[in-house]
Design an enzyme around this catalytic site. Structure first.
Site, PDB file in Angstrom:
ATOM      1  N   TRP A  10      -9.901  44.354 -33.545  1.00  0.00           N
ATOM      2  CA  TRP A  10      -9.486  45.220 -34.658  1.00  0.00           C
ATOM      3  C   TRP A  10      -9.582  44.537 -36.020  1.00  0.00           C
ATOM      4  CZ3 TRP A  10      -4.405  47.952 -32.573  1.00  0.00           C
ATOM      5  CH2 TRP A  10      -4.775  48.924 -31.639  1.00  0.00           C
ATOM      6  N   HIS A  98     -14.547  33.011 -34.620  1.00  0.00           N
ATOM      7  CA  HIS A  98     -15.329  34.173 -35.076  1.00  0.00           C
ATOM      8  C   HIS A  98     -16.067  33.811 -36.371  1.00  0.00           C
ATOM      9  CE1 HIS A  98     -16.345  38.172 -36.504  1.00  0.00           C
ATOM     10  NE2 HIS A  98     -16.114  38.612 -35.272  1.00  0.00           N
ATOM     11  N   GLU A 147     -22.574  36.406 -31.061  1.00  0.00           N
ATOM     12  CA  GLU A 147     -22.506  37.412 -32.125  1.00  0.00           C
ATOM     13  C   GLU A 147     -23.316  36.945 -33.334  1.00  0.00           C
ATOM     14  OE1 GLU A 147     -18.762  40.048 -31.887  1.00  0.00           O
ATOM     15  OE2 GLU A 147     -18.278  38.246 -32.990  1.00  0.00           O
TER      16      GLU A 147
END
Ligand code: PGA
Length: 219
Positions: A10, A98, A147
């Protein structure tokens, strides 16, 4: 068949009420979710971990929680940090490294290594994000999420053939790893990745914010 791990990240989104609305909507559409083939994880902001834990338990949802980050320090005088022991009270998983944390918070590989150490010491399942096939995968990581930064939030997912090549290279370092793809995975793009060998699942940003779009990836 191994279950696919679908993690909804989120990011810095949702208030308490919006999180509760998401789980209520999820509950109402639960019959569309194929639980035989999916393991479902939501990664809310730290402020919502306890709210989400309570809602998931109350509604008896088949959802685990992840934190989006963890302190590289143990408990102590580290203002503003949330440590692994605190995360473990609510979540089973933790996302580490991330690319948005590299980009905006200047997190480096040393930070990532320390966070993995702290998370593992508390028994959290670690998900390390990597940006390309040359990124270092740290020892002891449980899950890797590939990613590519240009694919995140852009609507332009990576080419599945390239994803396959990256997976082969990363799995060459450790066959025990579970590996996910992330970057513009949504109801209209995800099908193209399903034939990738060794696909362990997806890390999903934008498409995890609404229960409907997230659920359509779980049917
Ligand atoms: P996106 O984000 O699905 O919105 O591209 C993925 C991620 O950053 O985890």
């Amino acid at each position: 068949m191994d279950k696919k791990l679908l993690i909804g990240n989120w990011k810095s989104n949702k208030t308490k009420q919006e999180a509760l609305d998401f789980f209520q909507a999820f509950k109402e559409s639960i019959s569309k979710v194929n639980l035989d083939s999916h393991e479902i994880v939501i990664a809310p902001p730290f402020t919502l971990l306890s709210v989400c834990r309570e809602a998931i338990d109350r509604l008896e949802l088949p959802i685990s929680l992840a934190s989006q980050n963890v302190s590289s320090f143990p408990a102590g005088a580290y203002t503003g940090e949330v440590n692994a022991k605190q995360v473990k009270e609510f979540a089973q998983y933790v996302i580490i490294g991330h690319s948005e944390r590299h980009k905006y918070l200047k997190e480096d590989e040393n930070d990532v290594a320390n966070k993995i150490r702290e998370a593992k010491a508390e028994g959290l399942i670690t998900i390390q994000c990597i940006q390309d096939e040359n990124s270092m995968v740290h020892d002891d990581v449980d899950v890797v999420a590939y990613e590519p930064p240009t694919s995140i939030g852009s609507g332009n997912p990576d080419d599945p053939q390239h994803v396959q090549e990256v997976f082969i290279k990363v799995l060459g370092q450790s066959k025990a790893l579970r590996i996910l793809y992330g970057g513009s995975v949504n109801p209209s793009t995800y099908q193209q990745f399903l034939s990738i060998k060794k696909l362990g699942g997806f890390l999903i940003g934008g498409a995890s914010l609404e229960a409907d779009s997230f659920i359509s990836l779980l049917s």
